[in-house]
Scaffold this motif. Structure first.
Motif, PDB file in Angstrom:
ATOM      1  N   GLY A 115       0.811  -1.209   0.000  1.00 46.41           N
ATOM      2  CA  GLY A 115       0.000   0.000   0.000  1.00 46.41           C
ATOM      3  C   GLY A 115       0.841   1.253   0.000  1.00 46.41           C
ATOM      4  N   GLY A 116       1.934   1.236   0.755  1.00 48.97           N
ATOM      5  CA  GLY A 116       2.841   2.377   0.804  1.00 48.97           C
ATOM      6  C   GLY A 116       3.481   2.656  -0.542  1.00 48.97           C
ATOM      7  N   ALA A 117       3.865   1.589  -1.250  1.00 49.33           N
ATOM      8  CA  ALA A 117       4.470   1.758  -2.575  1.00 49.33           C
ATOM      9  C   ALA A 117       3.455   2.338  -3.555  1.00 49.33           C
ATOM     10  CB  ALA A 117       4.993   0.412  -3.086  1.00 49.33           C
ATOM     11  N   VAL A 118       2.226   1.828  -3.512  1.00 51.94           N
ATOM     12  CA  VAL A 118       1.193   2.354  -4.410  1.00 51.94           C
ATOM     13  C   VAL A 118       0.942   3.824  -4.109  1.00 51.94           C
ATOM     14  CG1 VAL A 118      -1.216   2.176  -5.140  1.00 51.94           C
ATOM     15  CG2 VAL A 118       0.044   0.120  -4.620  1.00 51.94           C
ATOM     16  N   LEU A 119       0.823   4.150  -2.831  1.00 46.41           N
ATOM     17  CA  LEU A 119       0.560   5.540  -2.452  1.00 46.41           C
ATOM     18  C   LEU A 119       1.702   6.451  -2.876  1.00 46.41           C
ATOM     19  CD1 LEU A 119      -1.398   7.481  -1.117  1.00 46.41           C
ATOM     20  CD2 LEU A 119      -0.302   6.976   1.079  1.00 46.41           C
ATOM     21  N   LEU A 120       2.928   6.006  -2.715  1.00 44.98           N
ATOM     22  CA  LEU A 120       4.091   6.788  -3.126  1.00 44.98           C
ATOM     23  C   LEU A 120       4.008   7.134  -4.614  1.00 44.98           C
ATOM     24  CD1 LEU A 120       6.986   7.796  -2.199  1.00 44.98           C
ATOM     25  CD2 LEU A 120       7.802   5.639  -3.144  1.00 44.98           C
ATOM     26  N   PHE A 121       3.769   6.128  -5.455  1.00 46.71           N
ATOM     27  CA  PHE A 121       3.695   6.369  -6.888  1.00 46.71           C
ATOM     28  C   PHE A 121       2.474   7.198  -7.270  1.00 46.71           C
ATOM     29  CE2 PHE A 121       6.398   2.411  -7.231  1.00 46.71           C
ATOM     30  CZ  PHE A 121       7.544   3.108  -7.581  1.00 46.71           C
ATOM     31  N   ALA A 122       1.352   6.998  -6.576  1.00 47.01           N
ATOM     32  CA  ALA A 122       0.149   7.791  -6.862  1.00 47.01           C
ATOM     33  C   ALA A 122       0.383   9.268  -6.521  1.00 47.01           C
ATOM     34  CB  ALA A 122      -1.053   7.242  -6.094  1.00 47.01           C
ATOM     35  N   ILE A 123       1.099   9.517  -5.443  1.00 42.94           N
ATOM     36  CA  ILE A 123       1.424  10.901  -5.071  1.00 42.94           C
ATOM     37  C   ILE A 123       2.352  11.521  -6.111  1.00 42.94           C
ATOM     38  CG2 ILE A 123       2.680  12.324  -3.386  1.00 42.94           C
ATOM     39  CD1 ILE A 123       1.507  10.417  -1.208  1.00 42.94           C
ATOM     40  N   TYR A 124       3.352  10.763  -6.555  1.00 40.88           N
ATOM     41  CA  TYR A 124       4.232  11.255  -7.617  1.00 40.88           C
ATOM     42  C   TYR A 124       3.420  11.592  -8.871  1.00 40.88           C
ATOM     43  CZ  TYR A 124       8.401   9.479  -5.104  1.00 40.88           C
ATOM     44  OH  TYR A 124       9.404   9.247  -4.198  1.00 40.88           O
ATOM     45  N   THR A 125       2.512  10.706  -9.239  1.00 47.80           N
ATOM     46  CA  THR A 125       1.675  10.938 -10.420  1.00 47.80           C
ATOM     47  C   THR A 125       0.849  12.201 -10.258  1.00 47.80           C
ATOM     48  OG1 THR A 125       1.564   8.570 -10.908  1.00 47.80           O
ATOM     49  CG2 THR A 125      -0.136   9.953 -11.884  1.00 47.80           C
ATOM     50  N   ALA A 126       0.226  12.371  -9.099  1.00 47.80           N
ATOM     51  CA  ALA A 126      -0.593  13.562  -8.851  1.00 47.80           C
ATOM     52  C   ALA A 126       0.258  14.830  -8.875  1.00 47.80           C
ATOM     53  CB  ALA A 126      -1.317  13.438  -7.511  1.00 47.80           C
ATOM     54  N   ALA A 127       1.451  14.757  -8.290  1.00 47.52           N
ATOM     55  CA  ALA A 127       2.328  15.932  -8.263  1.00 47.52           C
ATOM     56  C   ALA A 127       2.737  16.334  -9.677  1.00 47.52           C
ATOM     57  CB  ALA A 127       3.557  15.646  -7.409  1.00 47.52           C
ATOM     58  N   ILE A 128       3.149  15.369 -10.482  1.00 40.41           N
ATOM     59  CA  ILE A 128       3.560  15.672 -11.865  1.00 40.41           C
ATOM     60  C   ILE A 128       2.366  16.178 -12.668  1.00 40.41           C
ATOM     61  CG2 ILE A 128       4.490  14.697 -14.011  1.00 40.41           C
ATOM     62  CD1 ILE A 128       6.546  15.085 -11.692  1.00 40.41           C
ATOM     63  N   ASN A 188       5.792  14.741 -20.054  1.00 38.30           N
ATOM     64  CA  ASN A 188       5.326  13.506 -20.667  1.00 38.30           C
ATOM     65  C   ASN A 188       6.162  12.304 -20.213  1.00 38.30           C
ATOM     66  OD1 ASN A 188       3.540  12.118 -22.527  1.00 38.30           O
ATOM     67  ND2 ASN A 188       5.346  11.857 -23.814  1.00 38.30           N
ATOM     68  N   THR A 189       7.474  12.475 -20.172  1.00 36.08           N
ATOM     69  CA  THR A 189       8.359  11.401 -19.721  1.00 36.08           C
ATOM     70  C   THR A 189       8.062  11.019 -18.279  1.00 36.08           C
ATOM     71  OG1 THR A 189      10.109  12.072 -21.238  1.00 36.08           O
ATOM     72  CG2 THR A 189      10.783  10.766 -19.333  1.00 36.08           C
ATOM     73  N   LEU A 190       7.921  12.029 -17.436  1.00 29.00           N
ATOM     74  CA  LEU A 190       7.646  11.784 -16.020  1.00 29.00           C
ATOM     75  C   LEU A 190       6.284  11.120 -15.818  1.00 29.00           C
ATOM     76  CD1 LEU A 190       9.025  15.154 -14.661  1.00 29.00           C
ATOM     77  CD2 LEU A 190       9.997  12.882 -14.213  1.00 29.00           C
ATOM     78  N   LEU A 191       5.268  11.609 -16.529  1.00 26.56           N
ATOM     79  CA  LEU A 191       3.939  11.012 -16.400  1.00 26.56           C
ATOM     80  C   LEU A 191       3.939   9.553 -16.838  1.00 26.56           C
ATOM     81  CD1 LEU A 191       1.553  13.878 -17.542  1.00 26.56           C
ATOM     82  CD2 LEU A 191       1.668  12.813 -15.276  1.00 26.56           C
ATOM     83  N   THR A 192       4.597   9.281 -17.948  1.00 25.85           N
ATOM     84  CA  THR A 192       4.678   7.896 -18.422  1.00 25.85           C
ATOM     85  C   THR A 192       5.321   7.016 -17.360  1.00 25.85           C
ATOM     86  OG1 THR A 192       4.799   8.611 -20.726  1.00 25.85           O
ATOM     87  CG2 THR A 192       5.608   6.395 -20.230  1.00 25.85           C
ATOM     88  N   ARG A 193       6.407   7.489 -16.780  1.00 24.23           N
ATOM     89  CA  ARG A 193       7.129   6.726 -15.753  1.00 24.23           C
ATOM     90  C   ARG A 193       6.255   6.468 -14.533  1.00 24.23           C
ATOM     91  NH1 ARG A 193      11.826   9.848 -14.481  1.00 24.23           N
ATOM     92  NH2 ARG A 193      12.677   8.858 -16.334  1.00 24.23           N
ATOM     93  N   TYR A 194       5.641   7.534 -13.992  1.00 22.93           N
ATOM     94  CA  TYR A 194       4.928   7.376 -12.729  1.00 22.93           C
ATOM     95  C   TYR A 194       3.552   6.740 -12.897  1.00 22.93           C
ATOM     96  CZ  TYR A 194       8.770   9.859 -10.652  1.00 22.93           C
ATOM     97  OH  TYR A 194      10.027  10.215 -10.242  1.00 22.93           O
ATOM     98  N   ILE A 195       2.892   6.954 -14.008  1.00 26.73           N
ATOM     99  CA  ILE A 195       1.621   6.271 -14.262  1.00 26.73           C
ATOM    100  C   ILE A 195       1.875   4.771 -14.377  1.00 26.73           C
ATOM    101  CG2 ILE A 195      -0.181   5.885 -15.996  1.00 26.73           C
ATOM    102  CD1 ILE A 195      -0.174   8.963 -16.428  1.00 26.73           C
TER     103      ILE A 195
END
Length: 108
Positions: free
Chosen positions: A18-31, A48-55
C-alpha cells in the motif's frame, strides 16, 4: 520498461504494498499538477516522460497490491488519487466517471 529498476526496488523494499502504491500515486498527482516548465526545472525531464514513468509505476504497484480485492485503506486511497489524477489529465471527470469510481470503491 520506462520505470526502470528503481520501480521494482521500491515495490520490493521495506514499504508495504500500500505504501508503494501511495508513493507512486502521489508522484503521479504531483507531476499532473505541474506545468512543462516546472517539470523541466524541478525534475530535469519532460512532463510527458515523467507522467509515463509514474503512471506505469502506479499501475504496476496497484496490480502487485491486488487493488481490486484489497481491503487496505491505503491501497484504496492510492487508487482514488490515481483515478483523480488520470481524470484530470483526460479532462473528463463526468458523472459516469464518478459512478464508476464509487462502484469500484464499494467492492473494496
Amino acid at each position: 520498461d520506462s520505470t526502470g529498476d528503481w520501480s521494482s526496488d521500491v515495490c520490493s523494499s521495506d514499504l508495504s504494498k500500500g505504501g508503494a502504491v501511495l508513493l507512486f500515486a502521489i508522484y503521479t498527482a504531483a507531476i499532473t499538477s505541474m506545468d512543462e516548465k516546472s517539470c523541466q526545472e524541478v525534475m530535469g525531464e519532460s512532463k510527458n516522460t515523467l507522467l509515463t514513468r509514474y503512471i506505469t509505476a502506479t499501475q504496476h504497484a496497484l496490480i502487485k497490491a491486488g487493488f481490486l480485492n484489497s481491503l487496505d485503506l491505503v491501497v484504496l486511497q492510492a487508487f482514488v488519487l490515481y483515478l483523480v489524477s488520470h481524470c484530470f489529465l483526460k479532462a473528463s471527470f463526468s458523472a459516469a466517471t464518478i459512478c464508476q469510481i464509487r462502484g469500484i470503491i464499494r467492492r473494496s
